[in-house]
Design a protein around this motif. Sequence first.
Motif, PDB file in Angstrom:
ATOM      1  N   TYR A  45       0.858  -1.182   0.000  1.00 29.32           N
ATOM      2  CA  TYR A  45       0.000   0.000   0.000  1.00 29.32           C
ATOM      3  C   TYR A  45       0.893   1.232   0.000  1.00 29.32           C
ATOM      4  N   TYR A  46       0.473   2.249  -0.733  1.00 32.93           N
ATOM      5  CA  TYR A  46       1.255   3.464  -0.913  1.00 32.93           C
ATOM      6  C   TYR A  46       0.384   4.653  -0.542  1.00 32.93           C
ATOM      7  N   SER A  47       0.798   5.454   0.434  1.00 35.04           N
ATOM      8  CA  SER A  47       0.025   6.617   0.875  1.00 35.04           C
ATOM      9  C   SER A  47       0.154   7.753  -0.124  1.00 35.04           C
ATOM     10  N   VAL A  48      -0.981   8.261  -0.558  1.00 37.34           N
ATOM     11  CA  VAL A  48      -0.983   9.369  -1.509  1.00 37.34           C
ATOM     12  C   VAL A  48      -1.632  10.628  -0.922  1.00 37.34           C
ATOM     13  N   VAL A  49      -2.290  10.490   0.222  1.00 35.63           N
ATOM     14  CA  VAL A  49      -2.859  11.619   0.948  1.00 35.63           C
ATOM     15  C   VAL A  49      -2.467  11.445   2.411  1.00 35.63           C
ATOM     16  N   GLY A  50      -2.165  12.529   3.084  1.00 36.16           N
ATOM     17  CA  GLY A  50      -1.768  12.434   4.495  1.00 36.16           C
ATOM     18  C   GLY A  50      -0.277  12.178   4.605  1.00 36.16           C
ATOM     19  N   ASP A  51       0.084  11.011   5.108  1.00 32.21           N
ATOM     20  CA  ASP A  51       1.490  10.647   5.312  1.00 32.21           C
ATOM     21  C   ASP A  51       2.067  10.158   3.981  1.00 32.21           C
ATOM     22  N   VAL A  52       2.314  11.112   3.053  1.00 32.84           N
ATOM     23  CA  VAL A  52       2.733  10.755   1.702  1.00 32.84           C
ATOM     24  C   VAL A  52       4.139  10.169   1.690  1.00 32.84           C
ATOM     25  N   TYR A  53       4.414   9.440   0.612  1.00 35.51           N
ATOM     26  CA  TYR A  53       5.687   8.752   0.414  1.00 35.51           C
ATOM     27  C   TYR A  53       5.941   7.691   1.483  1.00 35.51           C
ATOM     28  N   VAL A  54       4.869   7.082   1.967  1.00 36.69           N
ATOM     29  CA  VAL A  54       4.989   5.978   2.913  1.00 36.69           C
ATOM     30  C   VAL A  54       4.401   4.729   2.266  1.00 36.69           C
ATOM     31  N   MET A  55       5.168   3.650   2.332  1.00 39.04           N
ATOM     32  CA  MET A  55       4.735   2.343   1.834  1.00 39.04           C
ATOM     33  C   MET A  55       4.412   1.463   3.027  1.00 39.04           C
ATOM     34  N   GLU A  56       3.407   0.605   2.848  1.00 36.11           N
ATOM     35  CA  GLU A  56       3.136  -0.463   3.810  1.00 36.11           C
ATOM     36  C   GLU A  56       3.273  -1.780   3.080  1.00 36.11           C
ATOM     37  N   ASN A  57       3.910  -2.732   3.735  1.00 36.59           N
ATOM     38  CA  ASN A  57       4.081  -4.079   3.214  1.00 36.59           C
ATOM     39  C   ASN A  57       3.406  -5.030   4.193  1.00 36.59           C
ATOM     40  N   TRP A  58       2.410  -5.790   3.694  1.00 40.38           N
ATOM     41  CA  TRP A  58       1.687  -6.762   4.510  1.00 40.38           C
ATOM     42  C   TRP A  58       2.038  -8.154   4.014  1.00 40.38           C
ATOM     43  N   ALA A  59       2.759  -8.915   4.829  1.00 41.85           N
ATOM     44  CA  ALA A  59       3.102 -10.298   4.507  1.00 41.85           C
ATOM     45  C   ALA A  59       2.201 -11.207   5.331  1.00 41.85           C
ATOM     46  N   GLY A  60       1.470 -12.109   4.651  1.00 42.69           N
ATOM     47  CA  GLY A  60       0.502 -12.970   5.322  1.00 42.69           C
ATOM     48  C   GLY A  60       1.056 -14.359   5.613  1.00 42.69           C
ATOM     49  N   PHE A  61       0.730 -14.843   6.802  1.00 44.96           N
ATOM     50  CA  PHE A  61       1.146 -16.170   7.264  1.00 44.96           C
ATOM     51  C   PHE A  61      -0.077 -16.927   7.770  1.00 44.96           C
ATOM     52  N   ALA A  62      -0.064 -18.248   7.624  1.00 45.29           N
ATOM     53  CA  ALA A  62      -1.191 -19.057   8.069  1.00 45.29           C
ATOM     54  C   ALA A  62      -1.382 -18.964   9.583  1.00 45.29           C
ATOM     55  N   ASP A  63      -0.262 -18.879  10.313  1.00 47.72           N
ATOM     56  CA  ASP A  63      -0.332 -18.874  11.770  1.00 47.72           C
ATOM     57  C   ASP A  63       1.016 -18.419  12.342  1.00 47.72           C
ATOM     58  N   GLU A  64       1.122 -18.396  13.665  1.00 48.85           N
ATOM     59  CA  GLU A  64       2.357 -17.946  14.307  1.00 48.85           C
ATOM     60  C   GLU A  64       3.527 -18.880  14.023  1.00 48.85           C
ATOM     61  N   ALA A  65       3.248 -20.175  13.855  1.00 49.47           N
ATOM     62  CA  ALA A  65       4.325 -21.119  13.540  1.00 49.47           C
ATOM     63  C   ALA A  65       4.951 -20.782  12.185  1.00 49.47           C
ATOM     64  N   ALA A  66       4.130 -20.411  11.225  1.00 52.83           N
ATOM     65  CA  ALA A  66       4.659 -20.022   9.904  1.00 52.83           C
ATOM     66  C   ALA A  66       5.494 -18.763  10.021  1.00 52.83           C
ATOM     67  N   TRP A  67       5.048 -17.811  10.833  1.00 50.58           N
ATOM     68  CA  TRP A  67       5.834 -16.600  11.057  1.00 50.58           C
ATOM     69  C   TRP A  67       7.167 -16.956  11.713  1.00 50.58           C
ATOM     70  N   GLY A  68       7.165 -17.915  12.640  1.00 51.10           N
ATOM     71  CA  GLY A  68       8.412 -18.382  13.264  1.00 51.10           C
ATOM     72  C   GLY A  68       9.354 -19.005  12.250  1.00 51.10           C
ATOM     73  N   ARG A  69       8.812 -19.782  11.311  1.00 49.88           N
ATOM     74  CA  ARG A  69       9.649 -20.371  10.253  1.00 49.88           C
ATOM     75  C   ARG A  69      10.238 -19.280   9.360  1.00 49.88           C
ATOM     76  N   TYR A  70       9.482 -18.234   9.139  1.00 51.91           N
ATOM     77  CA  TYR A  70       9.958 -17.078   8.367  1.00 51.91           C
ATOM     78  C   TYR A  70      11.155 -16.446   9.060  1.00 51.91           C
ATOM     79  N   ARG A  71      11.028 -16.203  10.358  1.00 53.63           N
ATOM     80  CA  ARG A  71      12.124 -15.579  11.110  1.00 53.63           C
ATOM     81  C   ARG A  71      13.378 -16.464  11.069  1.00 53.63           C
ATOM     82  N   ALA A  72      13.189 -17.773  11.213  1.00 49.06           N
ATOM     83  CA  ALA A  72      14.327 -18.695  11.174  1.00 49.06           C
ATOM     84  C   ALA A  72      14.963 -18.709   9.783  1.00 49.06           C
ATOM     85  N   ALA A  73      14.140 -18.710   8.740  1.00 50.63           N
ATOM     86  CA  ALA A  73      14.670 -18.699   7.376  1.00 50.63           C
ATOM     87  C   ALA A  73      15.440 -17.412   7.097  1.00 50.63           C
TER      88      ALA A  73
END
Length: 119
Positions: A45-73
């Motif tokens: 997501y890219y802000s075009v009004v308000g806090d301009v020049y700000v990007m948001e990155n949303w990475a989706g995981f099935a659950d906390e265990a998947a997020w843990g595997r991400y951190r380990a990787a």
Amino acid sequence: MIYLVYRMRLNARARQDMKGFWHWLENRERFFYGDLPMVESVRWYYSVVGDVYVMENWAGFADEAAWGRYRAALATLKQDNTWEAERVSQDDWWTFLDTRIVTDPPCSVGFARPGPDQR
């Protein structure tokens, strides 16, 4: 689903070369997430009004265990000097503002309307 959300403010280099930034971002997404199969989705997501020049990155995981595997990787990938040099090149383009983890609510809310080509 849980989502790891990063917010980044674009640096001067990105603001002065937006075409170059968008090209870099497409390549960076392929590079960064290519060896991280536990990431089920990525949204930007890219802000075009308000806090301009700000990007948001949303990475989706099935659950906390998947997020843990991400951190380990990531810890393993960061030991590869070539990979890590490419990863930290992001500092040329943006500055990290904050990080959070959010989750879908435990009830049926939200919707997506089909696009014109899906009706």
